[in-house]
Structures are given as structure tokens and as C-alpha cells.
Write an enzyme that holds these catalytic residues in place. Structure first.
Site, PDB file in Angstrom:
ATOM      1  N   CYS A   1       3.708  -0.132  -7.948  1.00 52.66           N
ATOM      2  CA  CYS A   1       4.298  -1.438  -8.226  1.00 52.66           C
ATOM      3  C   CYS A   1       3.599  -2.133  -9.400  1.00 52.66           C
ATOM      4  O   CYS A   1       3.831  -1.764 -10.541  1.00 52.66           O
ATOM      5  CB  CYS A   1       4.316  -2.287  -6.957  1.00 52.66           C
ATOM      6  SG  CYS A   1       5.549  -3.597  -7.053  1.00 52.66           S
TER       7      CYS A   1
ATOM      8  N   HIS B   1       7.351   1.152  -3.337  1.00 54.63           N
ATOM      9  CA  HIS B   1       6.161   1.350  -2.503  1.00 54.63           C
ATOM     10  C   HIS B   1       6.414   2.526  -1.550  1.00 54.63           C
ATOM     11  O   HIS B   1       6.853   2.315  -0.422  1.00 54.63           O
ATOM     12  CB  HIS B   1       5.886   0.111  -1.645  1.00 54.63           C
ATOM     13  CG  HIS B   1       5.472  -1.095  -2.417  1.00 54.63           C
ATOM     14  ND1 HIS B   1       4.157  -1.484  -2.517  1.00 54.63           N
ATOM     15  CD2 HIS B   1       6.186  -1.997  -3.119  1.00 54.63           C
ATOM     16  CE1 HIS B   1       4.090  -2.577  -3.253  1.00 54.63           C
ATOM     17  NE2 HIS B   1       5.300  -2.917  -3.623  1.00 54.63           N
TER      18      HIS B   1
ATOM     19  N   GLU C   1       4.460   4.154   0.192  1.00 55.80           N
ATOM     20  CA  GLU C   1       3.574   4.162   1.364  1.00 55.80           C
ATOM     21  C   GLU C   1       4.266   3.679   2.634  1.00 55.80           C
ATOM     22  O   GLU C   1       3.890   4.083   3.732  1.00 55.80           O
ATOM     23  CB  GLU C   1       2.317   3.319   1.111  1.00 55.80           C
ATOM     24  CG  GLU C   1       2.531   1.841   0.818  1.00 55.80           C
ATOM     25  CD  GLU C   1       2.773   1.532  -0.661  1.00 55.80           C
ATOM     26  OE1 GLU C   1       3.070   2.473  -1.425  1.00 55.80           O
ATOM     27  OE2 GLU C   1       2.673   0.352  -1.040  1.00 55.80           O
TER      28      GLU C   1
HETATM   29  N1  GLN Z   1       3.475  -8.800  -9.250  1.00 55.75           N
HETATM   30  C1  GLN Z   1       4.424  -7.762  -9.504  1.00 55.75           C
HETATM   31  C2  GLN Z   1       5.853  -8.221  -9.313  1.00 55.75           C
HETATM   32  O1  GLN Z   1       6.085  -9.206  -8.644  1.00 55.75           O
HETATM   33  C3  GLN Z   1       4.131  -6.529  -8.667  1.00 55.75           C
HETATM   34  C4  GLN Z   1       4.293  -6.752  -7.199  1.00 55.75           C
HETATM   35  C5  GLN Z   1       3.626  -5.695  -6.348  1.00 55.75           C
HETATM   36  O2  GLN Z   1       2.729  -4.994  -6.779  1.00 55.75           O
HETATM   37  N2  GLN Z   1       4.034  -5.600  -5.101  1.00 55.75           N
HETATM   38  O3  GLN Z   1       6.757  -7.616  -9.806  1.00 55.75           O
END
Ligand code: GLN
Length: 544
Positions: free
Chosen positions: A383, A509, A511
Site C-alpha cells: 500500500c 493488502h 495479508e
Molecule cells: N496513506 C496511503 C493512502 O491513503 C496508503 C494507505 C495504506 O498504506 N493503507 O493511500
């Protein structure tokens, strides 16, 4: 409708979530269909607006619920997919009650905690049972007995006992039995008091699962039984073990499965005996793996591991399947801003740049990515980790000085990561990110495709920013591979680099969907690459 209600005593964080998951696992292994829910006494409507430092990670469900991390344990142990309804918070209950009041659904009545709030809790639990079609719903009540906040939840389960009947409800209490460091003695007194506290509000526990650091002796069990009026055969012990995945096995051996079956008057739903054999093999791989791989975990919340719980578990699942032990080395991204990655990362075999929000520590994460890219150390970005990998590439390969995500620097001359267009009109912070599972199309000739072995995958998301499509042609021209895009909208979901042993980052994600027996392909690919790069496994290794 059968319910197993689990309360905690003496102290929070004794691992109630693991115990709920373990009871569920045992009942499931006996052929019953189980569902698990968590009731959280805080007034936040969901976990999404809480600091992971206080509450641990926000677990994202398939349908985009931002939930308590215990739901992650339930999903992993039970290998099921829950929905947002599995997390019932005080905030959510009150929100629903107040919305109904405004609509006039209680017209003429004085709306009160009893009956209205408590009725709402009961109806949410019953809806879960109906929707999921489960044989048994496990319900964990967050917090500790004695807290003011959890009273309406306890009142709801007290009433459910009367309404659903004795044979359909079990009260399981999980108190901590502390050990006195001076004498080494295990004490039952605090547990006795927490049972008294439960009784004061009308709940007599049916089962006690004593949490302790080491196995408790028979005299402590007898004492607990006598003072809490719980039969000896309904007292179980969950003592500290090397891996959380051993807990179903130790509780099963103590006979909790057959006790529950009898107590809930369950008719055997299938012909087979409890089967935990695959689970046992997995546990064996977790605890007996010898060869170690050192993984650098670069993030902001390195002192509270729960902030990255699902990632840690996904690494454990992946490593177990190739019989290696992941040694996690936590590196605070802010420290990487003062010390060189050549110093702080010199001992790690692979680097993960963890998810995150906000500017603090981002330059350190970027330094870690540059190090992994240039030194050809296996790299996985999740992410924010993917977004910052794009920033690093733009700065150091495309020479776009000052390139950044607008999240970190709203006035950057090169906004290579920018707000998702649909976020422009979003004003409220709660539940408004791009959340939950979306389909992703993978490019056939890619590393990620070789890991998943199919073209369309579905993974979970939680973000507001994305790779700015304006810069894509330029990034691609210089060698950045975009090997996965969202089916809807063509957003960048996966990036890779060639001429590198393993450099992969995902906007999603992975995970959240990793399971003990079916590790996430992304994490498995990464761990295999790390293990290969240090010669711990060979090319020809087969999984499991
Ligand atoms: N801050 C970033 C976004 O909002 C990544 C978010 C995250 O890593 N879950 O896109």
C-alpha cells in the site's frame, strides 16, 4: 440458534480473540458451521478512525468493513470470510438506535439503554446467525468484566440466555491467573473476583478458561471450580505456548470440544471425528522450522507489533509452508532518516515497507526502498510501501527532484502519487477510503502472475491515494512495470522491477486473505525469494 459468549476477566489483552478462534476451530473440526463476532465497547462506529498505536491494526473485511483485529484471528483460524456485521461497537449500536429514533420508529416511547439499546444488540447478533446460516455463533465481548462500557453488551447476553434457552447458550469466562514472581505461585483470587463481578450482573459462567503463563496445577483448578461454582470438567487452561496456532490443540486435548458438544446439546452434523491433522502439521512446520530468514520491517509503529498483525501472520503462514523461520527485524522509518540504510539494513535478507499514513517517517521508507532496489535485496511494498516505491523511482531513476505523494507534500512539483479522483468530494474521514475487495487484472508475463497463477485476483484495499496516471508513461518508459491494474478503472495495483531478484509492491493488502494452510501468494513469493537469496532453500523447493 446456538451462542457461545466469551467474556474476559482481570485484565485485557489476555488473548481472548485467540481463545474464541480456537474454540471455533475445534467445533469446526468436529463438523459444525461456525461464525464469530466481536462486540467492542468503544464509541467509535468502527475501528477505522482509531490510532493503530492504541488499538492495533484495522482489519479490513471483504465487504470493506474497518474492524477490530480479532476478526483477523477468526478469519485465519476458521478459514472463513466475515463481513462488517461481525464487529458490533457501542458507536454502531447507538448510531442505529438514534437513526431509528429520528425516523420515528420508536414514536411515543422514551428511548433507553434498556430495552432499546440492548434490544438492538440482541437483534444484531440474531441477524448474524440468520445471515451466516451457522450452527454456532461465537461472540467475544471486548474489554474486561467490570468496565462500565461493556455493561449493555453483558446485559444483552444475559437476556439472550433467557430468551434462547440454556441449551443454546454458553457463557465462557477467560480470566488471567497471574504468577507471583517471588514465589512462582499461580494465584486464582483475581479470577474469583471477576466471576463474582459477572454474577453481580446476573451471569454465572458455565465454562472457565484460565489464562496463565504455565500450565496450572490441579489444586488451582479445584479452587477455581469451588469458588466460581463451575464444575471441574468445565475448567480449561490456556497457558503460554510458542505459537498462537497451538492453542486449539491444547484446548482440544483438554476435552473442550466434547464438553461444548454436550453442553450445547449439539447433534453431530457429520459422520467424521474431529480432524485437526492438517492444522497439526502446520503447527509442526511453524514451531520446528530451523532455517531462519531475516526480514526487515520498515514502518512507523515498530514498538507495537499489533499494528501490523496480519502482515506478521501472513509471513508466518508463508514461511511455514517452505519450512523456514521468519525473524522479523523492526526498523523505525524515522531512524532511517538519521542513519544510513547501509547501517540499519545491513543484516536483513529482505525488506518490507509497511502500510502507513502521513508524512512522518516517509523519507526513511524511501531510503529503505532505494537501498533494496540498488542493492538487489528482495523487496515487498504494501500500500503506502508501493506508493513510496513509485516516489523513489521517480526521484532517483527519472530524476524528478522533489517528486512525492500529495499526502506527504501537497505542493510537490511532481505529484506521482495523488488523491483518488473520487476522494476529492469526500469530507468525512470515517469509512470513506477505498475499502474492501476489488478485482485486479494481472499481466501474464509477470512475477505476480506466476505467484497467483491466474489472471483475475481479488484482494482487499484501504487507501485514499493512487499512482497518478499522468506520470505512468514516463515511469514505464524508464523500466517500472505495472503488472496489475484494477478491473474497474484501471488503477495501478501492482508494480515490479526487472533485473532484480524480487521487487514487487501492491496497492492492495494481500495479508488480509492469508491463511495458515493457504498462505497469500504475494507473501509466499516474497519469503521464497528471500530464502533463495540467502541459500536457505533451493530453486526446486515445493510448497508444504
Ligand atoms: N496513506 C496511503 C493512502 O491513503 C496508503 C494507505 C495504506 O498504506 N493503507 O493511500
Amino acid at each position: 440458534m446456538k451462542f457461545v459468549f466469551v467474556t474476559g476477566g482481570v485484565m485485557s489483552s489476555v488473548g481472548k480473540g485467540i481463545i474464541v478462534s480456537s474454540i471455533g476451530k475445534i467445533l469446526q473440526s468436529m463438523g459444525y458451521k461456525v461464525y464469530a463476532a466481536k462486540m467492542d465497547p468503544y464509541v467509535n462506529v468502527d475501528a477505522g478512525t482509531m490510532n493503530p498505536y492504541q488499538h492495533g491494526e484495522v482489519f479490513v473485511t471483504e465487504d470493506g468493513g474497518e474492524t477490530d483485529l480479532d476478526l483477523g484471528h477468526y478469519e485465519r483460524f476458521l478459514d472463513i470470510q466475515l463481513d462488517r456485521n461481525a464487529n458490533i461497537t457501542t458507536g454502531l449500536v447507538y448510531k442505529r438506535v438514534i437513526e431509528k429514533e429520528r425516523k420515528g420508529e420508536y414514536l411515543g416511547q422514551t428511548v433507553q439503554i434498556i430495552p432499546h439499546v440492548v434490544d438492538e444488540i440482541k437483534s444484531l447478533l440474531r441477524l448474524n446467525a440468520q445471515r451466516s446460516g451457522c450452527d454456532i455463533q461465537l461472540v467475544e465481548i471486548g474489554g474486561t468484566v467490570g468496565d462500565i462500557e461493556s455493561l449493555p453488551f453483558l446485559e444483552a447476553i444475559r437476556q439472550l440466555r433467557i430468551e434462547e434457552g440454556y441449551e443454546n447458550t454458553v457463557f465462557v469466562h477467560v480470566p488471567l491467573l497471574p504468577t507471583l514472581s517471588v514465589t512462582g505461585e499461580i494465584k486464582t483470587k483475581p479470577a474469583q473476583h471477576s466471576v463474582q463481578e459477572l454474577r453481580r450482573i446476573g451471569i454465572q459462567p458455565d465454562v472457565i478458561i484460565a489464562r496463565s503463563s504455565r500450565p496450572i496445577d490441579e489444586s488451582s483448578i479445584q479452587k477455581l471450580s469451588l469458588f466460581s461454582s463451575v464444575p471441574r470438567e468445565a475448567i480449561f487452561n490456556s497457558y503460554d505456548v510458542q505459537s498462537i496456532y497451538q492453542v486449539p490443540l491444547i484446548l482440544y486435548e483438554q476435552g473442550i470440544g466434547s464438553y461444548m458438544e454436550k453442553r450445547l446439546a449439539l447433534k453431530k452434523s457429520s459422520a467424521y471425528e474431529s480432524d485437526l491433522s492438517e492444522w497439526r502439521k502446520f503447527v509442526d512446520r511453524v514451531i520446528n522450522a530451523e532455517k531462519e530468514v531475516k526480514i526487515g520491517m520498515v514502518g512507523k509503529y515498530t514498538t507495537l507489533r499489533d499494528a501490523y498483525l496480519s502482515i506478521i501472520e501472513a509471513l508466518i503462514h508463508a514461511a511455514a509452508s517452505i519450512r523456514v523461520k521468519p525473524k522479523l527485524i523492526w526498523i523505525n522509518s524515522e531512524e532511517l532518516e538519521h542513519s544510513s540504510p547501509y547501517e540499519l539494513l545491513k543484516d536483513v535478507d529482505g525488506v518490507i515497507v509497511l502500510p502507513g499514513f502521513g508524512r512522518r517517517g516517509t523519507e526513511g521508507k524511501i531510503a529503505a526502498i532505494q537501498y533494496a532496489r540498488e542493492e538487489k535485496v528482495p523487496f515487498l511494498g504494501i500500500c503506502f510501501g508501493m506508493q513510496l516505491a513509485v516516489v523513489e523511482f521517480a526521484r532517483n531513476v527519472l530524476n524528478l527532484e522533489g517528486a512525492n505523494s500529495t499526502e506527504n507534500d501537497p505542493t510537490t512539483p511532481y505529484p506521482v502519487v495523488d488523491l483518488l479522483p473520487e476522494q476529492l468530494s469526500v469530507k468525512e474521514k470515517g469509512g470513506t477510503m477505498r475499502l474492501g475487495a476489488y478485482d485486479i487484472k494481472l499481466e501474464k508475463n509477470s512475477c505476480v502472475y506466476s505467484l497467483y497463477g491466474r489472471e483475475i485476483i481479488r484482494e482487499r484495499h484501504r487507501h485514499r491515494y493512487e499512482v497518478n496516471p499522468k506520470y505512468l508513461p514516463h515511469l514505464i518508459e524508464y523500466g517500472l512495470k505495472v503488472t496489475g491494474v484494477s478491473v474497474e478503472g484501471g488503477r495501478v495495483e501492482v508494480i515490479e522491477l526487472r533485473d532484480h531478484p524480487f521487487f514487487l509492491a501492491t496497492q492492495f493488502h494481500p495479508e488480509f486473505k492469508s491463511r495458515p494452510l493457504t498462505p497469500s501468494p504475494t507473501y509466499l513469493g516474497f519469503v521464497k525469494a528471500v530464502a533463495k537469496s540467502v541459500g536457505v532453500i533451493s530453486e526446486s523447493v515445493t510448497v508444504m
